[in-house]
Structure formats: structure tokens, C-alpha cells
Scaffold this motif. Structure first.
Motif, mmCIF file in Angstrom:
data_model
loop_
_atom_site.group_PDB
_atom_site.id
_atom_site.type_symbol
_atom_site.label_atom_id
_atom_site.label_comp_id
_atom_site.label_asym_id
_atom_site.label_seq_id
_atom_site.Cartn_x
_atom_site.Cartn_y
_atom_site.Cartn_z
ATOM 1 N N LEU A 28 0.847 -1.186 0.000
ATOM 2 C CA LEU A 28 0.000 0.000 0.000
ATOM 3 C C LEU A 28 0.882 1.235 0.000
ATOM 4 O O LEU A 28 2.040 1.199 0.418
ATOM 5 C CB LEU A 28 -0.962 -0.001 1.204
ATOM 6 C CG LEU A 28 -0.388 0.048 2.618
ATOM 7 C CD1 LEU A 28 -0.029 1.445 3.061
ATOM 8 C CD2 LEU A 28 -1.407 -0.540 3.575
ATOM 9 N N VAL A 35 -3.298 0.451 -3.458
ATOM 10 C CA VAL A 35 -3.079 -0.840 -2.812
ATOM 11 C C VAL A 35 -2.902 -1.897 -3.884
ATOM 12 O O VAL A 35 -3.369 -1.741 -5.019
ATOM 13 C CB VAL A 35 -4.246 -1.245 -1.875
ATOM 14 C CG1 VAL A 35 -4.399 -0.262 -0.733
ATOM 15 C CG2 VAL A 35 -5.546 -1.391 -2.628
ATOM 16 N N ALA A 68 -8.155 1.151 -1.031
ATOM 17 C CA ALA A 68 -7.403 2.301 -1.559
ATOM 18 C C ALA A 68 -7.916 3.607 -0.958
ATOM 19 O O ALA A 68 -7.129 4.484 -0.582
ATOM 20 C CB ALA A 68 -7.486 2.331 -3.086
#
Length: 149
Positions: A28, A35, A68
């Protein structure tokens, strides 16, 4: 919290869907809002044609995009989806790794926008999702499972 600390935390405290889908968070980048994760096309996910069913792929894409947004926010949030669109480009084979890449395009006060892609092990694009969601503070601990190391 550093990205390494966040990655360690997100690998050990997972939502039930992550466990069901066999999700493994690989990398990440909170500054970029990206991610990368891995899923496995389990036999239980198979459709009559012998491929991973589209609804399962949509769930993988949705989880990836949500992660994300969460890492980009740098806060403890959940991100209820308000809409998404999925394009299926190639079949995902049962028994093979499925690589997911998610990116937060924009996070505002009330709505966030994200995308995610699924790839086979050879790098072939399988599916793409675009979504919008509502960044919402996480109340308490939320429904999370402890993942064994």
C-alpha cells in the motif's frame, strides 16, 4: 502511522469478506492512495463455465477500491459503496492467483471516487471497476477478524 505499520495492521485485522475471498494485502501507498492485493480463484467461486463468477470478481474489485480509499484517508473509516460499474474483459480461472490493484482517484468530505483492476498471473487485465463511496468514521472496532500470522 507509517505505511509499514498500516500494512501490518491491515494484514492482521481483516473484514469477514477478506477472509471469505482469501484476500492477501501485498502493498500500500497512503500518499498515492494505492493498494495491491492477491486473491485466489477458489473452486467454490466457480460458475457453470468453470471460471470465477462475475459477482465474486465484483466483490474482489469493490474490496480493493475500498482499501485504496481507506489508506488514502489516513483515518479510521469505512466506505459504503453508493454505486459501481464493472467491465469484465477476460475470464478469471479457478485455482489461479488473481492480482488486484486499487487506486483512490479523489476523496472529498462526503464522497470518494476509486478504481480497481484484476489481473491474472501473466498480467492480463481481467476486469475493471469504477466506484463512488461515502467515507464514514468507523464506530468502535467494527466487525473485524483476527488473521493468524
Amino acid at each position: 502511522m507509517t505505511d509499514a505499520e498500516l500494512l501490518a495492521r491491515m494484514r492482521t485485522r481483516i473484514p469477514p469478506t477478506a477472509q471469505l475471498l482469501g484476500q492477501e494485502l501485498l502493498t500500500l501507498d497512503s500518499a498515492a492512495g494505492t493498494v495491491r492485493m492477491k486473491f485466489v480463484g477458489k473452486p467454490e467461486f466457480c460458475n457453470p463455465m468453470g471460471n470465477v463468477q462475475g459477482g465474486i470478481l465484483a466483490a474482489m474489485l469493490d474490496d480493493c477500491a475500498a482499501f485504496a480509499v481507506i489508506v488514502k484517508s489516513k483515518r479510521r473509516i469505512v466506505v459504503p459503496t453508493i454505486e459501481f460499474k464493472v467491465s469484465f474483459l477476460a475470464p478469471a480461472r479457478v485455482g489461479r492467483d488473481i492480482i488486484a490493484e486499487g487506486r483512490c482517484l479523489k476523496i472529498g468530505r462526503t464522497i470518494a471516487f476509486a478504481e480497481s483492476d484484476l489481473f491474472d498471473p501473466e498480467g492480463r487485465l481481467l476486469a475493471r471497476l469504477s466506484t463512488s463511496c461515502i467515507p464514514t468514521p468507523l464506530e468502535g472496532e467494527g466487525l473485524m477478524l483476527e488473521k493468524a500470522p
